[in-house]
Design a protein around this motif. Structure first.
Motif, mmCIF file in Angstrom:
data_model
loop_
_atom_site.group_PDB
_atom_site.id
_atom_site.type_symbol
_atom_site.label_atom_id
_atom_site.label_comp_id
_atom_site.label_asym_id
_atom_site.label_seq_id
_atom_site.Cartn_x
_atom_site.Cartn_y
_atom_site.Cartn_z
ATOM 1 N N LEU A 257 -11.454 -6.826 9.907
ATOM 2 C CA LEU A 257 -10.381 -7.497 9.190
ATOM 3 C C LEU A 257 -10.766 -7.702 7.730
ATOM 4 N N ASP A 258 -9.767 -7.894 6.896
ATOM 5 C CA ASP A 258 -10.014 -8.299 5.511
ATOM 6 C C ASP A 258 -10.841 -9.579 5.565
ATOM 7 N N GLY A 259 -11.822 -9.677 4.685
ATOM 8 C CA GLY A 259 -12.633 -10.889 4.671
ATOM 9 C C GLY A 259 -13.832 -10.837 5.604
ATOM 10 N N GLY B 260 -16.402 -8.961 5.341
ATOM 11 C CA GLY B 260 -17.645 -8.690 4.618
ATOM 12 C C GLY B 260 -18.090 -7.240 4.675
ATOM 13 N N LYS B 261 -17.176 -6.339 5.027
ATOM 14 C CA LYS B 261 -17.533 -4.926 5.116
ATOM 15 C C LYS B 261 -18.130 -4.378 3.827
ATOM 16 N N THR B 262 -17.482 -4.727 2.725
ATOM 17 C CA THR B 262 -17.896 -4.122 1.456
ATOM 18 C C THR B 262 -19.309 -4.540 1.083
ATOM 19 N N VAL C 210 -3.233 5.848 -4.844
ATOM 20 C CA VAL C 210 -2.582 5.440 -3.613
ATOM 21 C C VAL C 210 -2.753 3.937 -3.332
ATOM 22 N N ARG C 211 -3.812 3.359 -3.812
ATOM 23 C CA ARG C 211 -4.064 1.924 -3.562
ATOM 24 C C ARG C 211 -2.922 1.057 -4.082
ATOM 25 N N ASP C 212 -2.504 1.341 -5.319
ATOM 26 C CA ASP C 212 -1.443 0.522 -5.909
ATOM 27 C C ASP C 212 -0.145 0.674 -5.141
ATOM 28 N N LEU D 110 0.878 7.578 3.600
ATOM 29 C CA LEU D 110 0.157 7.420 2.326
ATOM 30 C C LEU D 110 -1.341 7.220 2.580
ATOM 31 N N PHE D 111 -1.679 6.371 3.551
ATOM 32 C CA PHE D 111 -3.098 6.240 3.902
ATOM 33 C C PHE D 111 -3.656 7.601 4.315
ATOM 34 N N SER D 112 -2.810 8.382 5.016
ATOM 35 C CA SER D 112 -3.262 9.686 5.510
ATOM 36 C C SER D 112 -3.459 10.691 4.377
ATOM 37 N N ASP E 98 -4.363 10.013 1.354
ATOM 38 C CA ASP E 98 -5.642 9.624 0.759
ATOM 39 C C ASP E 98 -6.799 10.139 1.635
ATOM 40 N N ARG E 99 -6.630 9.962 2.950
ATOM 41 C CA ARG E 99 -7.712 10.339 3.887
ATOM 42 C C ARG E 99 -7.928 11.849 3.895
ATOM 43 N N ALA E 100 -6.836 12.619 3.810
ATOM 44 C CA ALA E 100 -6.970 14.082 3.824
ATOM 45 C C ALA E 100 -7.819 14.541 2.633
ATOM 46 N N ASP F 293 -16.393 2.596 3.868
ATOM 47 C CA ASP F 293 -15.813 1.270 4.050
ATOM 48 C C ASP F 293 -14.343 1.521 4.427
ATOM 49 N N ARG F 294 -14.057 1.542 5.721
ATOM 50 C CA ARG F 294 -12.780 1.888 6.364
ATOM 51 C C ARG F 294 -12.587 3.399 6.488
ATOM 52 N N TYR F 295 -11.899 3.763 7.600
ATOM 53 C CA TYR F 295 -11.527 5.164 7.885
ATOM 54 C C TYR F 295 -10.402 5.101 8.911
ATOM 55 N N ASP G 183 -9.937 4.355 11.977
ATOM 56 C CA ASP G 183 -9.744 3.186 12.847
ATOM 57 C C ASP G 183 -8.938 2.089 12.145
ATOM 58 N N SER G 184 -9.013 2.008 10.819
ATOM 59 C CA SER G 184 -8.190 1.036 10.088
ATOM 60 C C SER G 184 -6.717 1.323 10.320
ATOM 61 N N SER G 185 -6.340 2.604 10.284
ATOM 62 C CA SER G 185 -4.933 2.949 10.509
ATOM 63 C C SER G 185 -4.519 2.645 11.940
ATOM 64 N N LEU G 186 -5.407 2.948 12.895
ATOM 65 C CA LEU G 186 -5.058 2.682 14.297
ATOM 66 C C LEU G 186 -4.876 1.182 14.502
ATOM 67 N N ALA G 187 -5.767 0.389 13.899
ATOM 68 C CA ALA G 187 -5.691 -1.061 14.089
ATOM 69 C C ALA G 187 -4.527 -1.676 13.304
ATOM 70 N N TYR G 188 -4.369 -1.319 12.021
ATOM 71 C CA TYR G 188 -3.351 -1.968 11.176
ATOM 72 C C TYR G 188 -1.953 -1.369 11.398
ATOM 73 N N GLN G 189 -1.855 -0.019 11.314
ATOM 74 C CA GLN G 189 -0.519 0.575 11.452
ATOM 75 C C GLN G 189 -0.128 0.719 12.937
ATOM 76 N N GLY G 190 -1.116 0.925 13.806
ATOM 77 C CA GLY G 190 -0.836 1.037 15.230
ATOM 78 C C GLY G 190 -0.637 -0.340 15.851
ATOM 79 N N ARG H 55 -0.487 -6.967 -0.176
ATOM 80 C CA ARG H 55 0.677 -6.851 0.703
ATOM 81 C C ARG H 55 0.315 -6.956 2.187
ATOM 82 N N LEU H 56 -0.785 -6.288 2.568
ATOM 83 C CA LEU H 56 -1.146 -6.306 3.998
ATOM 84 C C LEU H 56 -1.780 -7.635 4.386
ATOM 85 N N GLU H 57 -2.583 -8.156 3.469
ATOM 86 C CA GLU H 57 -3.253 -9.423 3.778
ATOM 87 C C GLU H 57 -2.261 -10.580 3.865
HETATM 88 P P1 TYD Z 1 -9.520 -3.223 1.825
HETATM 89 O O1 TYD Z 1 -10.687 -2.648 2.545
HETATM 90 O O2 TYD Z 1 -9.223 -4.663 2.046
HETATM 91 O O3 TYD Z 1 -9.682 -2.959 0.306
HETATM 92 P P2 TYD Z 1 -10.064 -4.088 -0.740
HETATM 93 O O4 TYD Z 1 -11.080 -4.974 -0.074
HETATM 94 O O5 TYD Z 1 -10.633 -3.325 -1.880
HETATM 95 O O6 TYD Z 1 -8.774 -4.812 -1.033
HETATM 96 O O7 TYD Z 1 -8.248 -2.382 2.230
HETATM 97 C C1 TYD Z 1 -6.992 -2.728 1.757
HETATM 98 C C2 TYD Z 1 -6.011 -2.971 2.866
HETATM 99 O O8 TYD Z 1 -5.554 -1.743 3.425
HETATM 100 C C3 TYD Z 1 -6.545 -3.786 4.018
HETATM 101 O O9 TYD Z 1 -5.662 -4.876 4.218
HETATM 102 C C4 TYD Z 1 -6.486 -2.864 5.191
HETATM 103 C C5 TYD Z 1 -5.444 -1.868 4.815
HETATM 104 N N1 TYD Z 1 -5.554 -0.542 5.455
HETATM 105 C C6 TYD Z 1 -4.607 -0.160 6.407
HETATM 106 O O10 TYD Z 1 -3.704 -0.937 6.745
HETATM 107 N N2 TYD Z 1 -4.679 1.089 6.959
HETATM 108 C C7 TYD Z 1 -5.639 2.000 6.599
HETATM 109 O O11 TYD Z 1 -5.665 3.137 7.117
HETATM 110 C C8 TYD Z 1 -6.605 1.599 5.611
HETATM 111 C C9 TYD Z 1 -7.681 2.552 5.189
HETATM 112 C C10 TYD Z 1 -6.531 0.314 5.067
#
Ligand code: TYD
Length: 199
Positions: free
Chosen positions: A11-13, A15-17, A47-49, A65-67, A69-71, A91-93, A95-102, A147-149
Motif C-alpha cells: 500500500l501507499d505509505g 515504505g517501499k521506496t 504517464v504519472r501526471d 495507461l499503467f500498462s 508505461d509498463r510495456a 518499486d511496483r510492477y 502486482d500493483s495493477s492486480l491489487a489496485y485495478q483488480g 488521486r488513488l490515495e
Molecule cells: P506510488 O508508488 O505511490 O508512487 P509515489 O510514491 O511516487 O507517489 O504509486 C502511485 C500510485 O499508483 C499508487 O497509489 C499506486 C498506484 N498504482 C496503481 O494503481 N496501479 C499500478 O499498476 C501501479 C504501478 C501503481
C-alpha cells in the motif's frame, strides 16, 4: 536471462521506496550490479501526471495507461538490465495493477492478466517483497494524497486483501514483510529474507 528481478509491493505509505533504496545500497555494497527503478513512470515519464493528477479516469483507461508505461519499462529498462546481469529492483510492477485495478477497482483479473501477457512479454519477478501494512496505518502515513490515495479506507482494504490473496496464490514468489515496524527492522527482515539468493 542472467540477472535477478525483484519487485516491491504494498500500500501507499508502506515504505517501499525507502526499502528499495536501502536494499540497493546493501547489494551494491556486496559488489552486485543493481538497477533501481519504479512504476508508474519507469517507462513513460508523462504517464504519472495523467494517472495521479487527473480527476476522472475509467478503471479501464487507468489500467491501460499503467500498462503503456509498463510495456516501455519492460522493454527499455528491465530486460536490458537483466541481460547485463544486474539485479533489477522495481518499486511496483504488475502486482500493483492486480491489487489496485483488480481488487481495488473491480476489473476482472482474467482481463488484466490477458493484457499483461503481451505487455510484460511474460516477464515475472523472481521475488516479490510484499510490505504489508494495515490499511488504517497506510492512510495515516499518506500526507498529501494523490488521486488513488484519495480513494479512502474501503479501497485500501480491498487492495490489501488483494495483495494477500496474490501472495497466498504464489507463496514461492512472495515474501510478506510486516511493514508496521521501524524502518531499520523492516530492512533487516528483508536482508535476511534474501540472504539465500546472494551469489
Ligand atoms: P506510488 O508508488 O505511490 O508512487 P509515489 O510514491 O511516487 O507517489 O504509486 C502511485 C500510485 O499508483 C499508487 O497509489 C499506486 C498506484 N498504482 C496503481 O494503481 N496501479 C499500478 O499498476 C501501479 C504501478 C501503481
Amino acid at each position: 536471462m542472467k540477472g535477478f528481478f525483484l519487485t516491491l509491493e504494498g500500500l501507499d505509505g508502506s515504505g517501499k521506496t525507502t526499502q528499495a533504496r536501502l536494499l540497493a545500497q546493501f547489494l551494491e555494497g556486496k559488489g552486485i550490479g543493481v538497477r533501481l527503478t519504479h512504476e508508474p513512470g519507469g517507462g513513460l515519464k508523462g504517464v504519472r501526471d495523467l494517472l495521479l493528477k487527473g480527476k476522472t479516469l475509467s478503471p479501464e483507461a487507468e489500467y491501460l495507461l499503467f500498462s503503456a508505461d509498463r510495456a516501455e519499462h519492460v522493454r527499455k529498462v528491465i530486460l536490458p538490465a537483466l541481460e547485463e546481469g544486474h539485479w533489477v529492483i522495481s518499486d511496483r510492477y504488475l502486482d500493483s495493477s492486480l491489487a489496485y485495478q483488480g481488487y481495488g477497482r473491480g476489473l476482472s483479473l482474467s482481463w488484466l492478466l490477458e493484457v499483461a501477457k503481451e505487455v510484460t512479454l511474460g516477464l515475472k519477478p523472481h521475488l516479490t517483497l510484499l510490505l504489508d501494512l494495515p490499511p488504517e496505518e497506510a492512510l495515516r502515513r499518506v500526507t498529501a494524497p494523490d488521486r488513488l490515495e484519495g480513494e479512502g479506507l474501503d479501497f485500501f482494504r480491498r487492495v490489501r486483501q488483494g495483495y494477500l490473496e496474490l501472495a497466498q496464490a504464489e507463496p514461492e514468489r512472495f515474501l510478506i514483510v510486516d511493514a508496521a515496524r521501524p524502518v531499520e527492522e523492516v530492512g533487516a527482515a528483508i536482508r535476511s529474507g534474501i540472504q539465500r539468493l546472494l551469489p
